[in-house]
Enzyme design. Structure first.
Site, PDB file in Angstrom:
ATOM      1  N   THR A   1       0.954  -1.223  -0.160  1.00  0.00           N
ATOM      2  CA  THR A   1       0.076  -0.217   0.083  1.00  0.00           C
ATOM      3  C   THR A   1       0.817   1.258   0.084  1.00  0.00           C
ATOM      4  OG1 THR A   1      -2.020   0.898   1.118  1.00  0.00           O
ATOM      5  CG2 THR A   1      -0.166  -0.007   2.467  1.00  0.00           C
TER       6      THR A   1
ATOM      7  N   ARG B   1       4.937  -0.558  -9.565  1.00  0.00           N
ATOM      8  CA  ARG B   1       4.158  -0.576  -8.140  1.00  0.00           C
ATOM      9  C   ARG B   1       4.059  -1.503  -7.119  1.00  0.00           C
ATOM     10  NH1 ARG B   1      -0.859   1.090 -11.856  1.00  0.00           N
ATOM     11  NH2 ARG B   1       0.323  -0.467 -13.070  1.00  0.00           N
TER      12      ARG B   1
ATOM     13  N   ARG C   1       6.542  -5.331  -1.470  1.00  0.00           N
ATOM     14  CA  ARG C   1       6.396  -6.846  -1.491  1.00  0.00           C
ATOM     15  C   ARG C   1       7.557  -7.723  -1.226  1.00  0.00           C
ATOM     16  NH1 ARG C   1       3.687  -6.080  -6.639  1.00  0.00           N
ATOM     17  NH2 ARG C   1       1.508  -5.655  -6.429  1.00  0.00           N
TER      18      ARG C   1
ATOM     19  N   ASP D   1      -3.564  -6.903  -3.487  1.00  0.00           N
ATOM     20  CA  ASP D   1      -3.473  -5.521  -3.610  1.00  0.00           C
ATOM     21  C   ASP D   1      -4.534  -4.964  -2.479  1.00  0.00           C
ATOM     22  OD1 ASP D   1      -1.224  -5.825  -5.094  1.00  0.00           O
ATOM     23  OD2 ASP D   1      -2.103  -5.289  -7.002  1.00  0.00           O
TER      24      ASP D   1
ATOM     25  N   ASP E   1      -6.687  -2.706  -3.441  1.00  0.00           N
ATOM     26  CA  ASP E   1      -7.744  -2.352  -4.145  1.00  0.00           C
ATOM     27  C   ASP E   1      -8.670  -3.357  -4.611  1.00  0.00           C
ATOM     28  OD1 ASP E   1      -6.009  -2.733  -5.922  1.00  0.00           O
ATOM     29  OD2 ASP E   1      -6.385  -1.007  -7.302  1.00  0.00           O
TER      30      ASP E   1
ATOM     31  N   GLU F   1       4.784 -10.503 -11.592  1.00  0.00           N
ATOM     32  CA  GLU F   1       4.191 -11.902 -11.265  1.00  0.00           C
ATOM     33  C   GLU F   1       4.918 -12.916 -11.867  1.00  0.00           C
ATOM     34  OE1 GLU F   1       2.603  -9.287 -12.776  1.00  0.00           O
ATOM     35  OE2 GLU F   1       0.520  -9.091 -11.687  1.00  0.00           O
TER      36      GLU F   1
ATOM     37  N   HIS G   1     -10.263  -7.582  -9.757  1.00  0.00           N
ATOM     38  CA  HIS G   1      -8.983  -6.736  -9.833  1.00  0.00           C
ATOM     39  C   HIS G   1      -9.808  -5.381  -9.929  1.00  0.00           C
ATOM     40  CE1 HIS G   1      -5.755  -4.493 -11.709  1.00  0.00           C
ATOM     41  NE2 HIS G   1      -5.097  -4.951 -11.128  1.00  0.00           N
TER      42      HIS G   1
HETATM   43  C1  UGA Z   1      -1.501  -4.240 -11.493  1.00  0.00           C
HETATM   44  C2  UGA Z   1      -1.353  -5.571 -10.517  1.00  0.00           C
HETATM   45  O1  UGA Z   1      -2.564  -5.924 -10.111  1.00  0.00           O
HETATM   46  C3  UGA Z   1      -0.319  -5.287  -9.384  1.00  0.00           C
HETATM   47  O2  UGA Z   1      -0.099  -6.437  -8.800  1.00  0.00           O
HETATM   48  C4  UGA Z   1       1.001  -5.047 -10.075  1.00  0.00           C
HETATM   49  O3  UGA Z   1       1.813  -4.679  -9.040  1.00  0.00           O
HETATM   50  C5  UGA Z   1       0.828  -3.814 -10.978  1.00  0.00           C
HETATM   51  O4  UGA Z   1      -0.582  -3.842 -11.902  1.00  0.00           O
HETATM   52  C6  UGA Z   1       1.844  -3.258 -11.884  1.00  0.00           C
HETATM   53  O5  UGA Z   1       2.319  -4.059 -12.567  1.00  0.00           O
HETATM   54  O6  UGA Z   1       2.638  -2.345 -11.574  1.00  0.00           O
HETATM   55  P1  UGA Z   1      -2.786  -2.115 -10.751  1.00  0.00           P
HETATM   56  O7  UGA Z   1      -4.192  -2.199 -10.382  1.00  0.00           O
HETATM   57  O8  UGA Z   1      -2.515  -1.538 -12.141  1.00  0.00           O
HETATM   58  O9  UGA Z   1      -2.201  -3.421 -10.495  1.00  0.00           O
HETATM   59  O10 UGA Z   1      -1.800  -1.063  -9.669  1.00  0.00           O
HETATM   60  P2  UGA Z   1      -2.099  -0.447  -8.222  1.00  0.00           P
HETATM   61  O11 UGA Z   1      -3.361  -1.181  -7.657  1.00  0.00           O
HETATM   62  O12 UGA Z   1      -2.215   0.895  -8.571  1.00  0.00           O
HETATM   63  O13 UGA Z   1      -1.011  -0.881  -7.553  1.00  0.00           O
HETATM   64  C7  UGA Z   1      -0.637  -2.247  -7.090  1.00  0.00           C
HETATM   65  C8  UGA Z   1      -0.363  -2.545  -5.583  1.00  0.00           C
HETATM   66  O14 UGA Z   1       0.968  -1.797  -5.243  1.00  0.00           O
HETATM   67  C9  UGA Z   1      -1.652  -1.991  -4.748  1.00  0.00           C
HETATM   68  O15 UGA Z   1      -1.777  -2.574  -3.809  1.00  0.00           O
HETATM   69  C10 UGA Z   1      -0.978  -0.213  -4.221  1.00  0.00           C
HETATM   70  O16 UGA Z   1      -1.202   0.100  -2.966  1.00  0.00           O
HETATM   71  C11 UGA Z   1       0.508  -0.429  -4.369  1.00  0.00           C
HETATM   72  N1  UGA Z   1       1.436   0.552  -4.810  1.00  0.00           N
HETATM   73  C12 UGA Z   1       1.048   1.246  -5.935  1.00  0.00           C
HETATM   74  C13 UGA Z   1       2.453   0.869  -4.068  1.00  0.00           C
HETATM   75  O17 UGA Z   1       2.715   0.252  -2.839  1.00  0.00           O
HETATM   76  N2  UGA Z   1       3.184   2.034  -4.368  1.00  0.00           N
HETATM   77  C14 UGA Z   1       2.804   2.740  -5.548  1.00  0.00           C
HETATM   78  O18 UGA Z   1       3.661   3.932  -5.767  1.00  0.00           O
HETATM   79  C15 UGA Z   1       2.077   2.394  -6.214  1.00  0.00           C
HETATM   80 MN    MN Z   2      -4.785  -2.270  -8.608  1.00  0.00          MN
END
Ligand code: UGA
Ligand code: MN
Length: 397
Positions: free
Chosen positions: A71, A139, A144, A165, A167, A250, A278
């Site tokens: 997060t 992200r 992780r 994740d 969300d 992944e 998702h």
């Molecule tokens: C998708 C995948 O579901 C993620 O598992 C994958 O890490 C991401 O793409 C990726 O390839 O970058 P998505 O919904 O596009 O996820 O991305 P977010 O929900 O914005 O971020 C994934 C997770 O990382 C969330 O739990 C978010 O809280 C966390 N996150 C996001 C961070 O810890 N730091 C950040 O700057 C942005």
């Molecule tokens: Mn997401």
């Protein structure tokens, strides 16, 4: 030795020397793709075991599921984690690892974890700056990876690792599906990509491929929420990693587990049911707080609380201070540093703009006049200051 032999020998020795130098240079400068060159910052904040619930939830015959949730601080963070955490309270033998993309653990999350009464670990690990500057940011990887280290060191061998994740939306029946995973288990994830679903393709209860709208040359075309790993199996692998490569986290992780398609355990009724989605939460833009008439009402403490929960919007007071600092001749990074010190905005490290004319520079250099980046229709109007970063502050007007 003939001249010809001597030349061959010299070529072999020189070639070997160049090879050694080059491989060492690659190792020192870059390492494997997606692997960080510098040590990552990791901070362990707290752990607790489950409390205030029926003992049935701690049935020690059941393997523990270690749910890893990355997060980061933004207005939606507390809402996302409250919803997800309350879902997890309905599940037996869960250990929730909340891993923040940050230098420190956020107090509202610490108190949420404490209130929920779940067995948990709270840690923090910020994304290295070098990746934050990339076009496609990986992200949730640093955090992780920190959680992965914690699981490798502290997880019970019979347990299971699951990345979820903050969300996403989950049906708690999925935890029954994954709990007895022996190697790696997989299932479909809903509301994702071109096909609105991502799923293993199953024939005769064996995974033979993937149905996913974004193949991208991946061996394992799955979403982070689409698999779980047995901890004993994880610990047996020599070099488990998750690369800092956006979109390939992944695949990189599963490849590092030396996994073959035939080893994958098929769940969710032969991958015909969707038990996790998702989902994505709309981002709420930062707005300027108008507090002038509310110093003596509830709005002041309300907005103070919002600020603590990640809803950081710069107040008129902070805006005035920033203008003052600019007039004193402070550089953007000096001014930001001072504001961060006073207002605790540790994450504001992106851009500082002085708006009104053309050109912009990153914090750390000199102030420049620029059209308002957050509010383009104001460009060319009277000069204004705006500080923008990925989640924290906007000053306009
Ligand atoms: C998708 C995948 O579901 C993620 O598992 C994958 O890490 C991401 O793409 C990726 O390839 O970058 P998505 O919904 O596009 O996820 O991305 P977010 O929900 O914005 O971020 C994934 C997770 O990382 C969330 O739990 C978010 O809280 C966390 N996150 C996001 C961070 O810890 N730091 C950040 O700057 C942005
Ligand atoms: Mn997401």
């Amino acid at each position: 030795m003939s001249r010809q032999k001597r030349v061959i020998m010299a070529v072999i020795i020189f070639g070997s020397f160049i090879y050694i130098v080059l491989t060492q240079a690659v190792h020192i400068l870059g390492g494997a793709p997606g692997e960080p060159v510098h040590p990552e910052i990791r901070k362990f904040c707290s752990s607790a075991s489950r409390k205030n619930v029926n003992i049935e939830y701690e049935d020690s015959n059941l393997p523990v599921i270690y749910v890893v949730t990355p997060t980061y601080r933004r207005p939606e963070m507390v809402a996302e984690l409250t919803r997800l955490g309350q879902t997890l309270t309905m599940v037996k033998r869960i250990h929730w690892i909340v891993a923040e993309d940050s230098h420190t653990c956020s107090p509202p999350i610490t108190s949420l974890l404490d209130r929920l009464g779940l067995s948990y670990t709270h840690l923090a690990s910020p994304m290295p700056e070098v990746y934050r500057r990339e076009k496609y940011v990986p992200r949730g990887v640093s955090n992780r990876r920190a959680a992965l280290q914690w699981v490798q060191e502290n997880g019970e061998d019979t347990g299971v690792l699951y990345f979820l994740d903050d969300d996403n939306a989950i049906d708690i029946r999925l935890f029954n599906e994954m709990r007895l995973t022996q190697t790696v288990s997989m299932w479909p994830v809903g509301l994702i990509g071109e096909y609105t679903v991502s799923s293993p393709v199953v024939k005769g209860n064996q995974v033979v491929g993937f149905y996913d709208g974004w193949p991208a040359g991946r061996k394992f075309q799955v979403d982070m929420a689409g698999f779980a790993v047995n901890i004993g199996y994880l610990k047996k692998q020599k070099k488990v990693t998750m690369p800092y490569i956006a979109g390939h986290e992944e695949d990189g992780f599963l490849k590092s587990l030396n996994l073959n398609l035939k080893d994958i355990e098929v769940k969710a009724d032969g991958c015909t049911n969707i038990l996790v989605w998702h989902t994505r939460t709309a981002k709420n833009p930062s707005r300027t707080l108008r507090l002038a008439h509310h110093q003596a009402t509830n709005i002041k403490p309300l907005t103070d609380n919002m600020r603590k929960m990640g809803r950081l919007t710069m107040s008129a007071e902070q805006r005035t201070n920033l203008k003052f600092l600019v007039q004193l001749g402070k550089t953007p990074s000096e001014a930001l540093g001072m504001l961060q010190k006073v207002y605790g905005m540790r994450q504001c490290h992106a851009h500082v703009f002085l708006s009104g004319a053309r050109g912009s520079k990153r914090a750390g250099r000199t102030w420049k006049m620029t059209p308002g980046v957050e509010d383009p229709q104001r460009a060319g109007m009277r000069p204004m200051l705006s500080v923008s970063s990925r989640w924290c502050v906007t000053i306009v007007g």
